[in-house]
Design an enzyme around this catalytic site. Structure first.
Site, PDB file in Angstrom:
ATOM      1  N   HIS A   1       0.787  28.072  50.310  1.00  0.00           N
ATOM      2  CA  HIS A   1       0.275  28.835  49.177  1.00  0.00           C
ATOM      3  C   HIS A   1       1.137  28.581  47.941  1.00  0.00           C
ATOM      4  CE1 HIS A   1      -0.230  33.038  47.246  1.00  0.00           C
ATOM      5  NE2 HIS A   1      -1.193  32.236  46.828  1.00  0.00           N
TER       6      HIS A   1
ATOM      7  N   ASP B   1      -4.365   9.099  37.745  1.00  0.00           N
ATOM      8  CA  ASP B   1      -5.041   7.826  37.526  1.00  0.00           C
ATOM      9  C   ASP B   1      -4.202   6.659  38.037  1.00  0.00           C
ATOM     10  OD1 ASP B   1      -3.297   6.789  35.325  1.00  0.00           O
ATOM     11  OD2 ASP B   1      -4.156   8.438  34.184  1.00  0.00           O
TER      12      ASP B   1
ATOM     13  N   TYR C   1      -5.476   9.349  30.674  1.00  0.00           N
ATOM     14  CA  TYR C   1      -5.277  10.787  30.846  1.00  0.00           C
ATOM     15  C   TYR C   1      -6.091  11.323  32.022  1.00  0.00           C
ATOM     16  CZ  TYR C   1      -3.260  10.410  26.175  1.00  0.00           C
ATOM     17  OH  TYR C   1      -2.500  10.054  25.095  1.00  0.00           O
ATOM     18  N   GLY C   2      -6.321  10.483  33.021  1.00  0.00           N
ATOM     19  CA  GLY C   2      -7.180  10.830  34.149  1.00  0.00           C
ATOM     20  C   GLY C   2      -6.459  11.511  35.282  1.00  0.00           C
TER      21      GLY C   2
END
Length: 145
Positions: free
Chosen positions: A22, A30, A130-131
């Site tokens: 948790h 990317d 920015y993936g």
């Protein structure tokens, strides 16, 4: 193969997801993301987009709901209001699994540090800049709650 399990969830990825506790994070990044497998738990999904990987992961991973932020992506071009198509796709996928959740924009350096501190880094074949997205694991409540 398993029934009801997205086939993009490899044995190594399923093991990592099940092993996470948790409030631990998973980074889906990317193909250009710099990480060293000798220093980090890295799982490769070459040829898979980050959005497809996120969809597969969220098909089995509960997202933290008791914190104000539980998903993060990078700010592009130093402009928090600039929304690349991949950001909209991340938001749509997260919203399908966690209604009213928001993907929070953070500076690239903060994102990279957070990703490298995650329980696991999933390096995809995503070619869009920015993936990447970081997701914090939530809990599965007991039956009846």
């Amino acid at each position: 193969m398993l029934l009801g399990i997205n086939p993009l969830l490899s044995p190594d990825l399923l093991h990592a997801l099940r092993s996470m506790g948790h409030r631990q994070d998973i980074a889906i990044v990317d193909a250009n993301f710099p990480c060293d497998p000798s220093k980090h738990r890295v799982i490769r999904l070459d040829g898979v987009t980050a959005t497809d990987a996120l969809e597969a992961v969220l098909s089995v991973l509960p997202v933290e709901k008791d914190e104000p932020e539980s998903t993060w992506r990078m700010i592009a071009y130093d402009d928090p209001s600039y929304i690349l198509p991949i950001f909209a796709e991340f938001s749509d996928i997260v919203d399908q699994h966690v209604p009213d959740a928001e993907v929070h924009a953070i500076q690239p350096a903060e994102f990279k540090a957070m990703a490298l501190d995650a329980y696991v880094v999933v390096v995809t074949g995503e070619r869009r800049l920015y993936g990447g997205i970081v997701v914090r694991k939530g809990v599965v409540p007991p039956p009846g709650e």
